[in-house]
Design an enzyme around this catalytic site. Sequence first.
Site, short mmCIF file in Angstrom:
data_model
loop_
_atom_site.label_atom_id
_atom_site.label_comp_id
_atom_site.label_asym_id
_atom_site.label_seq_id
_atom_site.Cartn_x
_atom_site.Cartn_y
_atom_site.Cartn_z
N ASP A 161 17.92 -49.34 2.90
CA ASP A 161 16.89 -48.70 2.09
C ASP A 161 15.50 -49.19 2.53
O ASP A 161 15.40 -50.12 3.33
CB ASP A 161 17.16 -49.02 0.60
CG ASP A 161 16.84 -47.84 -0.30
OD1 ASP A 161 16.04 -46.97 0.09
OD2 ASP A 161 17.40 -47.80 -1.43
N ASP A 222 15.69 -38.70 -4.68
CA ASP A 222 17.05 -38.87 -5.21
C ASP A 222 17.47 -37.66 -6.03
O ASP A 222 16.68 -37.13 -6.82
CB ASP A 222 17.12 -40.10 -6.13
CG ASP A 222 16.98 -41.41 -5.37
OD1 ASP A 222 16.73 -41.39 -4.15
OD2 ASP A 222 17.12 -42.45 -6.02
#
Length: 410
Positions: A161, A222
């Site tokens: 990430d 997301d």
Amino acid sequence: MSTVKVCVSPVVLLALLTTVFSLDNGLARTPPMGWMSGQRFRCNVDCKNYPDDCISETLVKSTADMMVKRGYVKAGYKYVAVDDCWLAMKRDKSGNIQPDPLRFPSGIKALADYVHAKGLKLGLYLSAGNLTCMGYPGSLGHYDSDMATLASWGVDMLKLDWCNSDPNKLNNEFEEAGRALNKTGRPILYTTTWPLGQKTKGIQPDLTLVAKYCNTYRVYQDLEDGWESLEALVKYYGDNGRSFVNDSGPGNWNDPDQLLVGDFGLSTEQQKMQMALWCIMSAPLFVSADVRRMRPESQAILLNPLAIAINQDPLGIMGVQIVVKGQVKIWKKAITPKGSFALVLVYTNISGGPSRVSVLLSDIGFTTAAAYNFTNVFDGTHIGVYKPWHTFNCEVDPTGVLFVQAAALP
Ligand SMILES: *[C@@H]1O[C@H](CO)[C@@H](O)[C@H](O)[C@H]1NC(C)=O
Ligand SMILES: *[C@@H]1O[C@H](CO)[C@@H](O)[C@H](O)[C@H]1NC(C)=O
Ligand SMILES: *[C@@H]1O[C@H](CO)[C@@H](O)[C@H](O)[C@H]1NC(C)=O
Ligand SMILES: *[C@@H]1O[C@H](CO)[C@@H](O)[C@H](O)[C@H]1NC(C)=O
Ligand SMILES: *[C@@H]1O[C@H](CO)[C@@H](O)[C@H](O)[C@H]1NC(C)=O
């Protein structure tokens, strides 16, 4: 001053000049498939109140067991991957990453052995920055040792990430981490949110570079467990999908995010929409749901063999939205056998009943074969045999899709 004559043939010189690193780990020749804890189990670390659902070796093992038992592994879902929140809050005395000792008491090596024995592969999460998104130790400055640790445990996949990193340095950081993975000598699937991090900070990603260095990469925010979120993502990829096609293919895939089929927020038709479009886009298929307790209709969507075959088609071409007919959007992907296509007709309007659509097949490029055999992917029914000059008429339900395999007939 003497000159040393070095003889380098033009061929060797060219080879030296072009020997820049690129990720070449042999993995993800088709879109990777598996399970990921992220969207469904978040950062639940409260094993006292949620013993079955907290991020722990129990969750991973019971999920792996069920992936075998319910046929996910057989269907192609091979990775069982833990998202953020598996790490201990502190590195060990030697500065190595370590799992949370209460939630992963047996250690990661034992967990990897367990999932390998089930025919599965293990995935873990790290951040390229100083801390993970949820505040666990980050890997900035530790890429070599952290990747070596993953490899020593037998980990098969990394989700890296971008949280708490310098947005201007992401190209360097993600390349460095990729190099560190390569140096371990263990093929480890490299999945990232690298271009998403850049976009979030107003930096235009170089997707050709990104695709060269990682197996999957995310560009969009997301996906959350509800229709508004799915609708926005479908619109984004409908409008922009074409710009990703050249940077998505065997070895390196554009990742629109985890599959929420089997969760709470989407109706059955909406779950079919997500699955159909992820298959058409050649997207990685990472189920983020509780496979241990799932409604049979959701499980059937995830395990649909024809849908999976379209996703895993060896041509590896990312399908896109090609035309809007009235209120219905038509997406198309070229598949094998040669000249065949998959189609998804998408109707996102929430007002009232089904929408009718008629499309002259030659208008949408059905000119590659003499005839096409249409099968409804989700219910397996035969729709009919169509020639290029035929008009295809159908109805699509609100917030639903019609997913068609159009197999070329000689
Ligand atoms: C490392 O990179 C080289 C060159 O791209 C490649 O041939 C090799 O397979 C890679 N190894 C791993 C483990 O990814
Ligand atoms: C990471 O932490 C170091 C040491 O505290 C600091 O110098 C550096 O600026 C931090 N980097 C980022 C991207 O926050
Ligand atoms: C993708 O590649 C094709 C063929 O090289 C080219 O014609 C097209 O413009 C490229 N598309 C994008 C979005 O770069
Ligand atoms: C949805 O369909 C209704 C009825 O056909 C139409 O009036 C409306 O404009 C549509 N909404 C959108 C967002 O397309
Ligand atoms: C057409 O597809 C149906 C399934 O929808 C299959 O049963 C049939 O054999 C196929 N026909 C040909 C000629 O391939």
